[in-house]
Design an enzyme around this catalytic site. Sequence first.
Site, mmCIF file in Angstrom:
data_model
loop_
_atom_site.group_PDB
_atom_site.id
_atom_site.type_symbol
_atom_site.label_atom_id
_atom_site.label_comp_id
_atom_site.label_asym_id
_atom_site.label_seq_id
_atom_site.Cartn_x
_atom_site.Cartn_y
_atom_site.Cartn_z
ATOM 1 N N SER A 30 0.796 -1.238 0.000
ATOM 2 C CA SER A 30 0.000 0.000 0.000
ATOM 3 C C SER A 30 0.822 1.278 0.000
ATOM 4 O O SER A 30 0.258 2.350 -0.209
ATOM 5 C CB SER A 30 -0.941 0.022 1.202
ATOM 6 N N LYS A 62 0.432 3.354 -2.989
ATOM 7 C CA LYS A 62 -0.758 4.200 -3.200
ATOM 8 C C LYS A 62 -0.415 5.692 -3.140
ATOM 9 O O LYS A 62 -1.073 6.509 -3.767
ATOM 10 C CB LYS A 62 -1.827 3.856 -2.143
ATOM 11 N N TYR A 96 -3.835 -2.777 -10.176
ATOM 12 C CA TYR A 96 -3.662 -2.532 -8.729
ATOM 13 C C TYR A 96 -2.772 -3.604 -8.084
ATOM 14 O O TYR A 96 -1.859 -3.288 -7.318
ATOM 15 C CB TYR A 96 -5.052 -2.496 -8.079
ATOM 16 N N TYR A 130 -4.761 3.376 8.030
ATOM 17 C CA TYR A 130 -6.122 2.809 8.161
ATOM 18 C C TYR A 130 -6.727 3.188 9.507
ATOM 19 O O TYR A 130 -6.616 4.334 9.925
ATOM 20 C CB TYR A 130 -6.089 1.288 7.948
ATOM 21 N N VAL A 179 1.069 -3.804 3.819
ATOM 22 C CA VAL A 179 1.021 -5.109 4.499
ATOM 23 C C VAL A 179 2.278 -5.960 4.269
ATOM 24 O O VAL A 179 2.422 -7.014 4.876
ATOM 25 C CB VAL A 179 -0.244 -5.950 4.163
HETATM 26 N N1 GLU Z 1 -2.329 -5.327 -1.890
HETATM 27 C C1 GLU Z 1 -2.855 -5.193 -0.557
HETATM 28 C C2 GLU Z 1 -4.361 -5.409 -0.583
HETATM 29 O O1 GLU Z 1 -4.979 -4.894 -1.440
HETATM 30 C C3 GLU Z 1 -2.514 -3.855 -0.001
HETATM 31 C C4 GLU Z 1 -2.988 -3.653 1.421
HETATM 32 C C5 GLU Z 1 -1.961 -2.965 2.289
HETATM 33 O O2 GLU Z 1 -0.784 -2.933 1.984
HETATM 34 O O3 GLU Z 1 -2.355 -2.436 3.330
HETATM 35 O O4 GLU Z 1 -4.920 -6.060 0.232
#
Ligand code: GLU
Length: 308
Positions: A68, A71, A195, A243, A261
Site C-alpha cells: 500500500s 498508493k 492494482y 487505516y 502489508v
Molecule cells: N495489496 C494489498 C491489498 O490490497 C494492499 C494492502 C496494504 O498494503 O495495506 O490487500
Amino acid sequence: MRVKTACLKHFLNGLVDEIAARGDWGEVADYIPELAKVDPAQFGVSVSLADGTQISAGASAERFSIQSISKVFTLACVLGRNGEQIWTRVGREPSGTRFDSILLLEQEKGRPRNPFINAGALVTTDALLAHRAPKDALSEVLAFLRAAAEDDDIHIDPAVAESEARTGFRNVALANYLKSYDNLHNPPELTLGTYFHQCAIEMTVEQLARAGRVIAQLPDAPQILSPEKARRLNALMMTCGHYDGSGDFAFRVGLPGKSGVGGGILVIAPGRASIAVWSPGLNLYGNSLMGTYAAERIARFTGWSVFG
Ligand code: GLU
C-alpha cells in the site's frame, strides 16, 4: 532540530539490536500467499537527511513488497495527470475501518473515504489507467519511483502480483461494488490487475527513503513533485496512512506515514528527512509492528514532529 549523522547512525544500530532482542515480531500477512512465506524476524531502516546523506542499519538492502505504500506514488501520478479531478470520485477523510472494508462504501454510495484504503486506491488506479494499457499506467508509477529514488533498479515482483490475483477476493468485491456505482471506468479485472501489480513493486528501505525525499521536499530531491502536492500527500498520510490505526500512529510518531502489508512504512519529516522502515510482522491494524515501534523511537530520538 538538527541531528548529527554519527549520533543517528549509532542510534539506528542500537535500535536494530534492541528490536532483535525483543523478539516480538507480529504476524506476517497471510491472505497473500507469497507474503506469508516471508520470515517475520527481520528489520531494516534507512534515513535520507536534508544535507544529502543517507544512514541505514539492519536489513536495509533487502527487497520487500511495498504494497500500500505504492498508493502514495500512484496518487502523486494521478494528481500530476488530472489535477484535482480525482476528488470528485474519492474523499479525503479517515475511514476508521479496516483497509479492505466494504462497510462505508455501501453507506456512502460507492465513493471511498480516502485514496489509501483499498477501495479508494482502486479508484485512483482506475483514474491512472484512463484510456491506456495497464503496462503504460504501471510504467508511469515505476518511472516516478525510479526518478524520485534516482535508481532504475526498482521492479514489480510478478509472483506477488499473481499470488494476490489468486486470493484477492475482497478486492474483487470492492472493485465490483465500485463498478455498480459507476465509480470504476475500466472493466474491474483490468483495474484489479493493475492494482495488484502496483502493490507488488519491491524496494529496499534505502530506495524507499530516497524516493520519499520528494514528499519530504528535501533540498537534494529531484524536482518532480510540487510543494503544494507534497503538502497534500503529507496531510493524507497523516490522517489516513495507517487505516484504522492512523490516529494511534499520529499520536505515537507525530509524523505523516504510509504503511503496507508487506511490513514497510514510509515516514516523512517535512523539510528534514525521509525515513523508511521495514519489518514484515504486522499489528492488529495490518501495520508493521516493529516498524511502528521503530518510527516512534526515531521520532523521539530526533525530536522530529509536525506538531512542534
Ligand atoms: N495489496 C494489498 C491489498 O490490497 C494492499 C494492502 C496494504 O498494503 O495495506 O490487500
